[in-house]
Design a protein around this motif. Structure first.
Motif, short mmCIF file in Angstrom:
data_model
loop_
_atom_site.label_atom_id
_atom_site.label_comp_id
_atom_site.label_asym_id
_atom_site.label_seq_id
_atom_site.Cartn_x
_atom_site.Cartn_y
_atom_site.Cartn_z
N GLU A 165 64.89 72.86 25.84
CA GLU A 165 65.16 71.44 26.11
C GLU A 165 65.75 71.23 27.49
O GLU A 165 66.18 70.12 27.82
CB GLU A 165 66.13 70.89 25.05
N THR A 166 65.79 72.27 28.31
CA THR A 166 66.47 72.21 29.60
C THR A 166 65.43 72.26 30.72
O THR A 166 64.52 73.09 30.71
CB THR A 166 67.46 73.38 29.75
N VAL A 167 65.59 71.38 31.69
CA VAL A 167 64.67 71.30 32.82
C VAL A 167 65.47 71.28 34.11
O VAL A 167 66.66 70.98 34.13
CB VAL A 167 63.77 70.06 32.74
N GLY A 168 64.77 71.57 35.21
CA GLY A 168 65.42 71.56 36.51
C GLY A 168 66.14 72.86 36.79
O GLY A 168 66.22 73.75 35.94
N PRO A 169 66.67 73.00 38.00
CA PRO A 169 67.45 74.20 38.32
C PRO A 169 68.65 74.31 37.40
O PRO A 169 69.18 73.30 36.93
CB PRO A 169 67.87 73.96 39.78
N THR A 170 69.06 75.52 37.12
CA THR A 170 70.10 75.70 36.11
C THR A 170 71.41 75.01 36.51
O THR A 170 72.07 74.42 35.67
CB THR A 170 70.35 77.19 35.86
N LEU A 171 71.81 75.09 37.78
CA LEU A 171 72.97 74.32 38.22
C LEU A 171 72.46 72.94 38.61
O LEU A 171 71.54 72.82 39.44
CB LEU A 171 73.67 74.99 39.39
N TYR A 172 73.04 71.92 38.04
CA TYR A 172 72.58 70.54 38.16
C TYR A 172 71.26 70.32 37.42
O TYR A 172 70.54 69.37 37.69
CB TYR A 172 72.46 70.10 39.62
N GLY A 173 70.93 71.21 36.50
CA GLY A 173 69.83 70.96 35.59
C GLY A 173 70.28 70.00 34.50
O GLY A 173 71.39 69.45 34.55
N ARG A 174 69.43 69.80 33.51
CA ARG A 174 69.79 68.87 32.44
C ARG A 174 69.09 69.28 31.16
O ARG A 174 68.01 69.87 31.18
CB ARG A 174 69.41 67.45 32.82
N SER A 175 69.75 68.98 30.05
CA SER A 175 69.20 69.29 28.74
C SER A 175 69.02 68.00 27.94
O SER A 175 69.89 67.13 27.96
CB SER A 175 70.14 70.23 27.96
N HIS A 176 67.92 67.91 27.23
CA HIS A 176 67.67 66.77 26.35
C HIS A 176 68.32 67.08 25.00
O HIS A 176 67.86 67.95 24.27
CB HIS A 176 66.17 66.54 26.22
N GLY A 182 81.13 67.67 42.10
CA GLY A 182 80.23 68.50 41.33
C GLY A 182 79.86 67.92 39.98
O GLY A 182 78.89 68.37 39.35
N CYS A 183 80.63 66.93 39.53
CA CYS A 183 80.32 66.26 38.26
C CYS A 183 79.50 64.99 38.47
O CYS A 183 78.84 64.52 37.53
CB CYS A 183 81.61 65.92 37.51
N LEU A 184 79.54 64.43 39.67
CA LEU A 184 78.81 63.19 39.91
C LEU A 184 77.32 63.44 40.12
O LEU A 184 76.48 62.63 39.70
CB LEU A 184 79.39 62.46 41.12
N ALA A 185 76.98 64.54 40.77
CA ALA A 185 75.57 64.80 41.08
C ALA A 185 74.68 64.79 39.84
O ALA A 185 73.59 64.21 39.87
CB ALA A 185 75.45 66.12 41.84
N PRO A 186 75.09 65.42 38.72
CA PRO A 186 74.19 65.42 37.54
C PRO A 186 73.98 64.05 36.93
O PRO A 186 73.02 63.86 36.16
CB PRO A 186 74.93 66.35 36.55
N LEU A 187 74.86 63.06 37.24
CA LEU A 187 74.74 61.74 36.63
C LEU A 187 73.50 60.98 37.09
O LEU A 187 73.15 59.95 36.52
CB LEU A 187 75.98 60.91 36.91
N ARG A 188 72.83 61.49 38.12
CA ARG A 188 71.59 60.84 38.55
C ARG A 188 70.54 60.86 37.44
O ARG A 188 69.69 59.97 37.38
CB ARG A 188 71.05 61.53 39.80
N ASP A 189 70.62 61.89 36.58
CA ASP A 189 69.58 62.05 35.55
C ASP A 189 70.17 62.23 34.15
O ASP A 189 69.45 62.66 33.25
CB ASP A 189 68.71 63.27 35.88
N ALA A 190 71.44 61.93 33.96
CA ALA A 190 72.07 62.19 32.66
C ALA A 190 73.14 61.15 32.38
O ALA A 190 73.71 60.55 33.30
CB ALA A 190 72.68 63.59 32.65
N GLU A 191 73.42 60.95 31.07
CA GLU A 191 74.49 60.03 30.67
C GLU A 191 75.83 60.73 30.53
O GLU A 191 76.87 60.08 30.52
CB GLU A 191 74.15 59.38 29.32
N ALA A 192 75.81 62.05 30.40
CA ALA A 192 77.05 62.81 30.24
C ALA A 192 76.93 64.12 31.01
O ALA A 192 75.83 64.62 31.26
CB ALA A 192 77.35 63.09 28.77
N VAL A 193 78.08 64.67 31.37
CA VAL A 193 78.15 65.91 32.15
C VAL A 193 79.03 66.90 31.40
O VAL A 193 80.11 66.54 30.91
CB VAL A 193 78.72 65.65 33.56
N LEU A 194 78.57 68.14 31.33
CA LEU A 194 79.35 69.24 30.76
C LEU A 194 79.85 70.11 31.90
O LEU A 194 79.07 70.52 32.76
CB LEU A 194 78.50 70.07 29.80
N VAL A 195 81.15 70.41 31.89
CA VAL A 195 81.72 71.23 32.95
C VAL A 195 82.76 72.17 32.35
O VAL A 195 83.47 71.81 31.41
CB VAL A 195 82.35 70.35 34.06
#
Length: 272
Positions: free
Chosen positions: A136-147, A191-204
């Motif tokens: 369920e994960t796409v994109g590069p692993t860092l700053y990637g995203r999971s559905h 580092g937490c803001l960048a993933p928000l371009r494609d996600a509603e939540a961020v895991l860190v």
């Protein structure tokens, strides 16, 4: 296993690691934090332990299991570059060095290249496997995203806590907010803001509270579709030891290569 002249040294193990990366097109680069942190890299080895962080519980477990080389993803001496501390920290630094010497132990840092010298980052790939999200994960692993959804933030944080086995998983945002896509952040607000371009939540794993937490709390106040789930650093990266052991055992078949679990870094004390 007892070290003999037929077993490799730490220097030889590092050479095999370098050569394996180069064979796959990932050349060892400098500057880097990776390399020998402490010990004699010319001594034949008895066994190798692989761990997330070379804490004293880990080092004792490695010694008890006959390992005299510990390969650690994170620092041994509490600084990203393992630089010797000054003043109050210097005494503890000496004591830990003395303990390593007494047990004939060498420690190698394997961080930058652990993330970078494979076609897929094995640290985050092990996490996706742990969560059951690899497909369920796409994109590069860092700053990637999971559905992952739709699922509410409260439930998602609980599932993550159960998967990583730690109680202190914190969620910032509306607990009823729906999350469809989860991004992966780094250790500060940027580092937490960048993933928000494609996600509603961020895991860190491990993040500064005064900027990251407060940004997401203000975002919830204004009704923005942005939430944060924070764990310890160890919770997200500890799972990479097992696949790293499998890889390293093929490179160094002469000695045992063992995973050593890094214990959770704190206890949770509940109020009431």
């Amino acid at each position: 296993m007892t070290a003999t002249t037929d077993t490799p040294t730490t220097a030889q193990v590092l050479r095999r690691i370098h050569d394996d990366g180069a064979r796959r097109g990932h050349v060892w680069t400098t500057p880097t934090v990776d390399g020998v942190v402490h010990g004699d890299d010319s001594r034949p080895l008895s066994g190798i332990a692989v761990t997330w962080m070379s804490t004293m519980p880990v080092l004792r477990a490695a010694a008890d299991r006959g390992c005299d080389l510990v390969i650690s993803h994170e620092p041994t001496f509490w600084h990203h570059r393992d630089e010797p501390p000054t003043e109050a920290g210097a005494a503890l630094h000496r004591r830990k060095q003395e303990w390593l010497d007494e047990h004939g132990m060498t420690v190698v840092r394997f961080h930058d290249h652990h993330h970078a010298m494979f076609d897929v980052d094995p640290v985050l790939d092990a996490l996706f496997e742990r969560f059951g999200w690899r497909d369920e994960t796409v994109g590069p692993t860092l700053y990637g995203r999971s559905h992952v959804g739709p699922v509410d933030l409260r439930t998602l944080a609980g599932r993550i806590a159960q998967a990583v086995g730690e109680e202190a998983v914190r969620a910032v945002g509306d607990p009823d907010a729906l999350v469809r896509t989860l991004g992966y952040g780094a250790h500060d607000l940027a580092g937490c803001l960048a993933p928000l371009r494609d996600a509603e939540a961020v895991l860190v794993g491990e993040v500064r509270e005064w900027d990251a937490f407060e940004y997401f709390r203000d975002a919830a106040h204004f009704g923005l579709d942005a939430s944060l789930i924070a764990t310890s650093h160890r919770a997200l990266e500890n799972w990479a030891s097992e696949p790293t052991v499998r890889w390293l055992a093929e490179l160094v078949p002469e000695v045992a290569v063992l995973p050593i679990d890094t214990p959770a870094p704190f206890r949770v004390h509940r109020v009431g």
